[in-house]
Design an enzyme around this catalytic site. Structure first.
Site, PDB file in Angstrom:
ATOM      1  N   HIS A 131      19.465  26.233 130.233  1.00 40.33           N
ATOM      2  CA  HIS A 131      18.096  25.820 130.510  1.00 40.33           C
ATOM      3  C   HIS A 131      17.637  24.955 129.339  1.00 40.33           C
ATOM      4  O   HIS A 131      18.092  25.122 128.212  1.00 40.33           O
ATOM      5  CB  HIS A 131      17.231  27.076 130.629  1.00 40.33           C
ATOM      6  CG  HIS A 131      15.834  26.856 131.090  1.00 40.33           C
ATOM      7  ND1 HIS A 131      14.847  26.375 130.259  1.00 40.33           N
ATOM      8  CD2 HIS A 131      15.229  27.057 132.294  1.00 40.33           C
ATOM      9  CE1 HIS A 131      13.702  26.291 130.919  1.00 40.33           C
ATOM     10  NE2 HIS A 131      13.904  26.699 132.157  1.00 40.33           N
ATOM     11  N   ASP A 208      20.191  33.949 125.859  1.00 36.16           N
ATOM     12  CA  ASP A 208      19.066  33.777 126.766  1.00 36.16           C
ATOM     13  C   ASP A 208      19.327  34.662 127.979  1.00 36.16           C
ATOM     14  O   ASP A 208      20.158  34.359 128.822  1.00 36.16           O
ATOM     15  CB  ASP A 208      18.945  32.310 127.175  1.00 36.16           C
ATOM     16  CG  ASP A 208      17.826  32.074 128.184  1.00 36.16           C
ATOM     17  OD1 ASP A 208      17.110  33.039 128.530  1.00 36.16           O
ATOM     18  OD2 ASP A 208      17.679  30.923 128.646  1.00 36.16           O
ATOM     19  N   GLN A 211      17.438  35.432 133.026  1.00 33.76           N
ATOM     20  CA  GLN A 211      17.879  35.709 134.390  1.00 33.76           C
ATOM     21  C   GLN A 211      18.722  36.975 134.476  1.00 33.76           C
ATOM     22  O   GLN A 211      19.067  37.417 135.574  1.00 33.76           O
ATOM     23  CB  GLN A 211      18.698  34.524 134.933  1.00 33.76           C
ATOM     24  CG  GLN A 211      17.964  33.202 134.972  1.00 33.76           C
ATOM     25  CD  GLN A 211      16.868  33.164 136.018  1.00 33.76           C
ATOM     26  OE1 GLN A 211      16.873  33.932 136.980  1.00 33.76           O
ATOM     27  NE2 GLN A 211      15.912  32.268 135.853  1.00 33.76           N
ATOM     28  N   LYS A 234       9.639  36.914 135.112  1.00 35.22           N
ATOM     29  CA  LYS A 234      10.783  36.940 136.027  1.00 35.22           C
ATOM     30  C   LYS A 234      11.225  38.372 136.343  1.00 35.22           C
ATOM     31  O   LYS A 234      12.102  38.575 137.177  1.00 35.22           O
ATOM     32  CB  LYS A 234      11.943  36.141 135.444  1.00 35.22           C
ATOM     33  CG  LYS A 234      11.638  34.660 135.221  1.00 35.22           C
ATOM     34  CD  LYS A 234      12.853  33.922 134.703  1.00 35.22           C
ATOM     35  CE  LYS A 234      12.501  32.538 134.176  1.00 35.22           C
ATOM     36  NZ  LYS A 234      12.000  31.632 135.215  1.00 35.22           N
ATOM     37  N   CYS A 374      15.012  22.559 135.197  1.00 40.75           N
ATOM     38  CA  CYS A 374      15.080  22.569 133.728  1.00 40.75           C
ATOM     39  C   CYS A 374      16.517  22.740 133.249  1.00 40.75           C
ATOM     40  O   CYS A 374      16.779  23.404 132.233  1.00 40.75           O
ATOM     41  CB  CYS A 374      14.181  23.654 133.139  1.00 40.75           C
ATOM     42  SG  CYS A 374      12.429  23.389 133.441  1.00 40.75           S
TER      43      CYS A 374
END
Length: 418
Positions: A131, A208, A211, A234, A374
């Site tokens: 991202h 990261d 997700q 999220k 993104c």
């Protein structure tokens, strides 16, 4: 295509969906909402909304400053959110949890503070599937310090290309920052294995997990990384809050990112000293109600069970991949099977621009995302300017996947695609 009547999930989908009033909306044209944009932002259950409302209506005050009852209640609620985050991701020390306004700010914090010691000749390694939030901060860091940015490529089937890992991870490599689950490809990366190799050359590993944390169980005490970030919105939580987890010894050695109130130890006109983590990284009034809401969101997910949510996500991805493969002219971006595949599927439909796909699907109540998500570099890797993305969560039903597949057939007929 598999019949929705034979679809098996460990979740009681009817009960889960009852917690999300928005999912019962009827949109223009009389179509029911089919929300397939959860990788962008998840919907919020009533329990989270009520927790935030209750805080504002009954306990609202600033934290760590007011010496009155409301201030004490607000501080307890805010710090209670920190305790819930720590427990949810397996952190053994609550002071390893830093609240930010989102995952992007958390990654910028990591880049700024970790990068304070970088110099020319040092190397930062990311990947082509990141991202933008995990690309731009490292680019800026390398521009400031003279360090070199390198990256893993992506294979033809949408997996991280680890064939040159020994060339990328050397004694010059100081930081490795990777996505655990690609928001564009859906690929789940072998983070723990990469971390072992990165640590062998002395690199710090940043993940990261925006997700990942919403989709499957996460235990930072065994993952073997140094910093992990994610965002609340999220994970059925509110917007305006992110999380940075870091090993306490590492956080204690890092300089602050932002200066202001509450992150200090002593301030004089001649200079300042700084508080211990996590306060060192939480300048100013923090996202108090958002932390309360995030705590309620993680309670909600824990009550359902992350193992069950992960199993449901896997089943719905399998069902969706099978259905999408029946659509003529549809090309999947990323892995074409459900093995190590997160709950986002991007694709292009031959002869129709992704924005047009999204717009026409929206006329039938189907919400998907169109663009580069993104993640422009990985689109360029596959020769695409943009794609359409459908993404799923614990409330997604096989009937909604059927609606997507049927809707794509309507898109093809609408644009008269052969």
């Amino acid at each position: 295509m598999t019949d929705a009547r034979t679809f098996s999930s460990p979740l009681d989908l009817q009960s889960v969906r009852a917690d999300f009033p928005i999912l019962s909306r009827e949109l223009a044209g009389g179509f029911p909402l089919v929300y397939l944009d959860s990788a962008n932002s998840s919907q919020k259950p009533t329990q989270v909304v009520q927790a935030i409302s209750d805080h504002y209506l009954k306990h609202n005050a600033n934290v760590a400053r007011a010496m009155h009852q409301l201030g004490a209640e607000a501080t307890a609620a805010y710090e209670g959110g920190r305790d819930k985050v720590a427990a949810f991701i397996g952190a053994t020390n609550r002071d390893e949890i830093v609240f930010t306004k989102n995952a992007s700010e958390a990654l910028n914090l990591a880049a700024h503070s970790l990068g304070a010691s970088l110099k020319p000749g040092d190397v930062v390694v990311i990947s082509e599937m990141e991202h933008h939030s995990n690309i731009v901060p490292w680019q800026l860091l390398c521009e400031r310090t003279g360090a070199t940015l390198k990256w893993f490529g992506v294979t033809e089937d949408g997996r991280l290309d680890l064939s040159n890992i020994d060339e990328l991870l050397t004694e010059q490599t100081k930081i490795v920052s990777l996505t655990w689950v690609s928001n564009a490809l859906g690929t789940i990366n072998p983070i723990a294995d990469i971390a072992v190799k990165a640590h062998a050359v002395g690199a710090t590993v940043v993940v990261d997990a925006s997700q990942a944390v919403p989709q499957f169980p996460v235990d930072v005490s065994t993952l073997g990384v140094d910093i992990l970030v994610f965002t609340g919105h999220k994970a059925v939580g509110p917007t305006g809050i992110g999380v940075l987890w870091g090993r306490y010894d590492l956080l204690a050695a890092l300089p602050p990112f932002l200066g202001g109130g509450e992150m200090i130890e002593i301030v004089r006109m001649t200079g300042s000293t700084f508080a211990a983590p996590p306060a060192r990284f939480e300048a100013g009034t923090p996202p108090i109600a958002q932390a309360v809401g995030l705590g309620a969101a993680l309670d909600y997910l824990s009550g359902i069970g992350m193992d069950k949510i992960a199993a449901h996500e896997h089943a719905i991805v399998e069902y969706a991949l099978e259905g999408l493969k029946t659509v003529p002219g549809l090309k999947l971006l990323g892995p074409t099977d459900a093995v190590d595949h997160g709950a986002a599927i991007s694709f292009e439909l031959d002869g129709v621009h992704p924005h047009d796909v999204s717009t026409v699907l929206d006329t039938r109540g189907i919400a998907v995302r169109a663009g580069h998500h993104c993640a422009r570099p990985v689109h360029e890797r596959f020769g695409m300017q943009s794609s359409t993305r459908a993404s799923f969560y614990l409330y997604t039903t096989p009937e909604e996947i059927d609606a997507l597949v049927d809707g794509l057939g309507f898109v093809r007929s609408f644009f008269k695609v052969d």
